[in-house]
Design a protein around this motif. Structure first.
Motif, PDB file in Angstrom:
ATOM      1  N   UNK A  68       2.203   2.058   1.185  1.00  0.00           N
ATOM      2  CA  UNK A  68       2.220   1.089   0.097  1.00  0.00           C
ATOM      3  C   UNK A  68       2.025  -0.283   0.735  1.00  0.00           C
ATOM      4  N   UNK A  69       0.986  -0.981   0.286  1.00  0.00           N
ATOM      5  CA  UNK A  69       0.702  -2.307   0.840  1.00  0.00           C
ATOM      6  C   UNK A  69       0.553  -3.279  -0.329  1.00  0.00           C
ATOM      7  N   UNK A  75      -7.278   7.161  -0.321  1.00  0.00           N
ATOM      8  CA  UNK A  75      -6.468   8.368  -0.113  1.00  0.00           C
ATOM      9  C   UNK A  75      -5.194   8.026   0.649  1.00  0.00           C
ATOM     10  N   UNK A  76      -5.210   6.918   1.369  1.00  0.00           N
ATOM     11  CA  UNK A  76      -4.092   6.592   2.247  1.00  0.00           C
ATOM     12  C   UNK A  76      -3.141   5.560   1.646  1.00  0.00           C
ATOM     13  N   UNK A  77      -3.626   4.806   0.664  1.00  0.00           N
ATOM     14  CA  UNK A  77      -2.793   3.701   0.197  1.00  0.00           C
ATOM     15  C   UNK A  77      -2.599   3.800  -1.311  1.00  0.00           C
ATOM     16  N   UNK A  78      -1.353   3.606  -1.715  1.00  0.00           N
ATOM     17  CA  UNK A  78      -0.981   3.793  -3.114  1.00  0.00           C
ATOM     18  C   UNK A  78      -1.724   2.814  -4.033  1.00  0.00           C
ATOM     19  N   UNK A  79      -2.411   3.384  -5.024  1.00  0.00           N
ATOM     20  CA  UNK A  79      -3.110   2.545  -5.989  1.00  0.00           C
ATOM     21  C   UNK A  79      -4.456   2.031  -5.515  1.00  0.00           C
ATOM     22  N   UNK A  80      -4.875   2.434  -4.295  1.00  0.00           N
ATOM     23  CA  UNK A  80      -6.170   1.979  -3.796  1.00  0.00           C
ATOM     24  C   UNK A  80      -6.191   0.485  -3.551  1.00  0.00           C
ATOM     25  N   UNK A  81      -7.372  -0.044  -3.273  1.00  0.00           N
ATOM     26  CA  UNK A  81      -7.459  -1.454  -2.900  1.00  0.00           C
ATOM     27  C   UNK A  81      -7.051  -2.373  -4.057  1.00  0.00           C
ATOM     28  N   UNK A  82      -7.223  -1.904  -5.301  1.00  0.00           N
ATOM     29  CA  UNK A  82      -6.814  -2.736  -6.439  1.00  0.00           C
ATOM     30  C   UNK A  82      -5.327  -3.053  -6.352  1.00  0.00           C
ATOM     31  N   UNK A 114      -3.458  -2.812  -3.649  1.00  0.00           N
ATOM     32  CA  UNK A 114      -3.190  -3.579  -2.433  1.00  0.00           C
ATOM     33  C   UNK A 114      -3.362  -5.073  -2.713  1.00  0.00           C
ATOM     34  N   UNK A 115      -4.411  -5.416  -3.423  1.00  0.00           N
ATOM     35  CA  UNK A 115      -4.710  -6.823  -3.684  1.00  0.00           C
ATOM     36  C   UNK A 115      -3.799  -7.434  -4.729  1.00  0.00           C
ATOM     37  N   UNK A 116      -3.342  -6.624  -5.690  1.00  0.00           N
ATOM     38  CA  UNK A 116      -2.633  -7.223  -6.822  1.00  0.00           C
ATOM     39  C   UNK A 116      -1.131  -7.026  -6.766  1.00  0.00           C
ATOM     40  N   UNK A 117      -0.616  -6.204  -5.836  1.00  0.00           N
ATOM     41  CA  UNK A 117       0.828  -5.988  -5.773  1.00  0.00           C
ATOM     42  C   UNK A 117       1.485  -7.094  -4.966  1.00  0.00           C
ATOM     43  N   UNK A 118       2.588  -7.602  -5.498  1.00  0.00           N
ATOM     44  CA  UNK A 118       3.330  -8.613  -4.771  1.00  0.00           C
ATOM     45  C   UNK A 118       3.981  -7.991  -3.547  1.00  0.00           C
ATOM     46  N   UNK A 119       3.990  -8.751  -2.435  1.00  0.00           N
ATOM     47  CA  UNK A 119       4.522  -8.202  -1.191  1.00  0.00           C
ATOM     48  C   UNK A 119       5.968  -7.739  -1.345  1.00  0.00           C
ATOM     49  N   UNK A 133       6.299   7.281  -4.653  1.00  0.00           N
ATOM     50  CA  UNK A 133       4.859   7.195  -4.845  1.00  0.00           C
ATOM     51  C   UNK A 133       4.164   6.796  -3.540  1.00  0.00           C
ATOM     52  N   UNK A 134       4.958   6.451  -2.527  1.00  0.00           N
ATOM     53  CA  UNK A 134       4.425   6.168  -1.194  1.00  0.00           C
ATOM     54  C   UNK A 134       5.546   6.424  -0.207  1.00  0.00           C
ATOM     55  N   UNK A 135       5.195   6.535   1.087  1.00  0.00           N
ATOM     56  CA  UNK A 135       6.193   6.938   2.070  1.00  0.00           C
ATOM     57  C   UNK A 135       6.369   5.953   3.227  1.00  0.00           C
ATOM     58  N   UNK A 136       5.378   5.090   3.432  1.00  0.00           N
ATOM     59  CA  UNK A 136       5.432   4.166   4.564  1.00  0.00           C
ATOM     60  C   UNK A 136       5.120   2.752   4.098  1.00  0.00           C
ATOM     61  N   UNK A 137       5.822   1.782   4.708  1.00  0.00           N
ATOM     62  CA  UNK A 137       5.590   0.389   4.346  1.00  0.00           C
ATOM     63  C   UNK A 137       5.816  -0.475   5.569  1.00  0.00           C
TER      64      UNK A 137
END
Lengths: 431, 282
Positions: A181-182, A241-248, A250-255, A268-272
């Motif tokens: 999750x990024x 396939x590796x990141x939750x929600x794809x690049x969308x 990644x770009x729009x989720x607050x850190x 929904x994800x395992x690593x951060x």
């Protein structure tokens, strides 16, 4: 006439009110400007309590998240605060270069300081042979957070090498989940979490010397080492396939929200990957989670074995603008292990002072972080904080967003390089 | 006038526009009464699935905001800053606007042009020079300093708005007053001011809102020491340096909104009339 009488009344009230603050501010006081608020502010007030009780000096802390702008304005206007707490050494050095900071080596017991702090921490606060800032605490950035209970339930192993990390990522993807999750969104500062990734990877693939050259712009952004770091980041961040929600996502989720998918049921994800400060988000957003049981971390593994597991970090620095008996007393107090122990125990930050005992940390997890920091053979400060603002908090952030958004890597690197050429005044790669 | 003349289409468009406009505020209101972990996990609209399930609401955020240390003092400080800054602006602007509208003096139009020109000067440009002046005069960190700053920043717009309103008052009125021997001061207090209550009220609302909501000017000129810091500065410190606890800001927004709302409703019957000030002649 009624208007006149009202006016006179107002003037009397005004006069009374104007004199009020003047009356209350006659004893010794110290003003500090910083970025802290909320829990951090409460913790700092706890640090100050014994000092204020012992000396009777009133310490007034003002926190603003727009610190660089406010501080620059006040310094330029000749009205600086007595002291400032800065989250990065870049601006501190800039202020020192302008001759605004007091040389602390004349005030503090340097022999004691050298005993208490490793050379790297004293160098960080030094400019031109003068000590201009002390390190109150450090944050460790090279951490990957995970949910140990879910790992145990699914038979996932904590990876110790980069290959194992990628294998785990692939395994989770085959299980029909996403590993990472990024979140890169952070208002006007969007993109910075990505710069931490790139810096961590640079340290692990190119080593500390090339890293320093990169930070000083002795090598250009189009250098193969920088390119490789972006590519390794992209292998994860640009792979849906590796990141939750794809690049969308990644770009729009607050850190600050990006760690939450680890704690939903089912996750929904395992690593951060995030710095030590993220624990305050984890505990606040997921009440009842226990450090070490529900959340834990492992250091971001080595990529190129040659460079081992370096630590990327940040530090809270304190500098003095006005040399008064009050500020002298306060800065002397703030370097003591006693003051620093209160600060780190309240916030789960790490102390750079060797005399702060491991018992000061609130939990086993923080002790483990402190150990990781101490044991790292190589420590480097967050590079984007050291670069000129137009790059480190401008083009670099933007470049990360462009790259994750699907922009061609050459275009991205040339874009940052162009900004760097303008912003740096030195550096071998500056045209 | 035929009010019923507006077509249903117009009504629909207006209602839709209002809805779109209100939606974010509604989201903010809903978020402000949700627990922190819910705000972090799901969007505010999830409450719409079950809006009457009262267990999903809490006043905890409000309790934390109102219970934070120094909040009462900050509230008083905000009033101390805002009320004089608003009254002074209106007072000075009314005198200036009256002169611009009804007095003949050399350079009047050029001066007025300068005032209008000041409308486009960003206030950020003035921060350093004014703060430098203030620290020399000992005004930095005092209420007098911030009153002067807010009055200065508010005046160009205030003078512009009021001059246009005064200018639209019928000339005959003032001529006959002057013929009857009224001094300019009498004409101002007895004629111009009473006729301009709508314009003055709407200007009052504008200025009050600007000063009340201001964070930057307060932070720079006053600093954050508890004895002078306004509500906005105090509220902004509820949030951590990485933006932790931002859910508290949702409640803080409504706490801070309460006073301007009261002012607005108190003056709103003048507002629509006043906002047309100077827009239509006659």
């Amino acid at each position: 006439m009624r208007i006149r009488r009202n006016l006179a009344g107002w003037m009397v009230i005004a006069l009374v009110l104007v004199t009020m603050p003047a009356l209350s501010a006659q004893s010794g006081k110290v003003t500090i400007l910083g970025t802290w608020g909320g829990h951090e502010l409460a913790a700092f007030e706890k640090v100050l309590e014994p000092f204020e009780a012992a000396t009777g000096i009133d310490v007034q802390f003002t926190g603003t998240r727009d610190l660089p702008a406010v501080l620059t304005t006040r310094v330029a206007a000749g009205n600086p605060p007595d002291m400032a707490a800065l989250p990065n050494p870049g601006q501190m050095l800039e202020l020192a270069a302008g001759g605004h900071l007091v040389d602390l080596s004349q005030i503090l017991d340097m022999d004691q300081l050298r005993e208490d702090f490793a050379p790297v921490w004293l160098e960080m606060g030094s400019y031109d042979g003068k000590l201009v800032a002390i390190v109150l605490s450090a944050d460790l950035k090279s951490l990957v957070w995970y949910n140990p209970k879910e790992f145990a339930a699914r038979g996932y192993q904590v990876p110790t090498t980069w290959d194992e990390l990628l294998a785990l990522t692939e395994q989770i993807a085959r299980d029909g989940h996403t590993a990472w999750s990024i979140g890169l969104e952070s208002g006007a500062a969007s993109g910075w979490p990505g710069t931490d990734w790139i810096e961590d990877i640079m340290l692990r693939t190119a080593g500390p010397e090339v890293y320093d050259q990169w930070v000083n712009h002795d090598i250009p952004w189009t250098h193969p080492a920088v390119r490789r770091a972006f590519e390794i980041f992209g292998e994860i961040a640009r792979n849906p396939r590796y990141v939750y929600g794809g690049t969308t996502a990644v770009l729009s989720t607050n850190f600050g929200d990006a760690v939450n998918p680890l704690f939903t049921d089912p996750p929904r994800a395992f690593l951060h990957r995030q710095a030590s400060f993220i624990t305050s988000f984890i505990t606040e957003n997921n009440p009842g989670v226990v450090a070490g049981e529900d959340y834990d971390f492992f250091p971001l593994p080595a990529i190129d074995p040659q460079w081992g597991v370096p630590a990327l970090g940040a530090a809270d620095l304190i500098g003095v603008f006005r040399d008064t008996p009050e500020t002298r007393a306060l800065i002397r107090y703030l370097v003591t292990p006693g003051a620093q122990a209160i600060w780190v125990s309240e916030l789960g930050k790490l102390s750079a002072n060797r005399r702060v005992t491991p018992n000061a940390y609130p939990d086993e997890l923080t002790r483990k972080m402190a150990q990781t920091l101490v044991e790292a053979e190589v420590f480097r400060f967050d590079g984007s904080d050291l670069m000129p603002p137009a790059v480190g908090s401008g083009a670099f952030w933007e470049g990360v967003l462009m790259y994750v958004g699907g922009e061609d890597l050459d275009t991205v690197l040339e874009f940052i390089e162009a900004a760097a050429d303008d912003a740096y005044t030195s550096g071998a790669a500056t045209d | 006038m035929e009010r019923e003349g507006a077509s249903p289409l117009v009504h629909l468009v207006i209602i839709l526009t209002c809805l779109v406009w209100i939606l974010p505020t509604l989201g903010l209101l809903v978020s402000s009464v949700r627990p922190a972990h819910d705000v972090a996990a799901t969007g505010w609209w999830t409450v719409l699935r079950n809006p009457f399930d009262l267990t999903q609401y809490t006043l905890q955020n409000y309790r934390e905001v109102l219970g934070a240390a120094g909040m009462g003092r900050a509230f008083v400080n905000s009033l101390i800053i805002t009320i004089p800054a608003t009254l002074l602006t209106i007072g000075i602007a009314a005198f200036a606007a009256f002169a611009f509208a009804w007095f003949q003096f050399p350079g009047r139009d050029a001066l007025f042009l300068v005032v209008v020109g000041l409308l486009v000067v960003p206030l950020q440009m003035t921060l350093i020079p004014i703060l430098r002046l203030y620290s020399r005069l000992g005004l930095a960190g005092t209420f007098v300093g911030i009153w002067l700053a807010h009055v200065g920043y508010g005046l160009p717009f205030a003078i512009y708005l009021l001059r246009n309103f005064f200018g639209s008052l019928p000339a005959d009125l003032f001529e006959s007053a002057f013929i009857d021997g009224a001094s300019p001061l009498t004409a101002f207090f007895r004629l111009a001011l009473p006729l301009s209550v709508p314009a003055l009220a709407s200007l009052g609302i504008f200025q009050f809102l600007w000063v009340w909501n201001d964070l930057l000017v307060g932070l720079i000129y006053l600093g954050g020491s508890p004895s002078v810091a306004p509500l906005t500065v105090r509220l902004s410190t509820l949030v951590g340096s990485y933006g932790q606890s931002w859910h508290l800001l949702t409640a803080a927004a409504f706490v801070s909104m309460a006073v301007p709302m009261a002012v607005f409703f108190a003056l709103q019957r003048y507002f629509v009339r006043g906002i047309l000030a100077g827009a239509v002649k006659g």
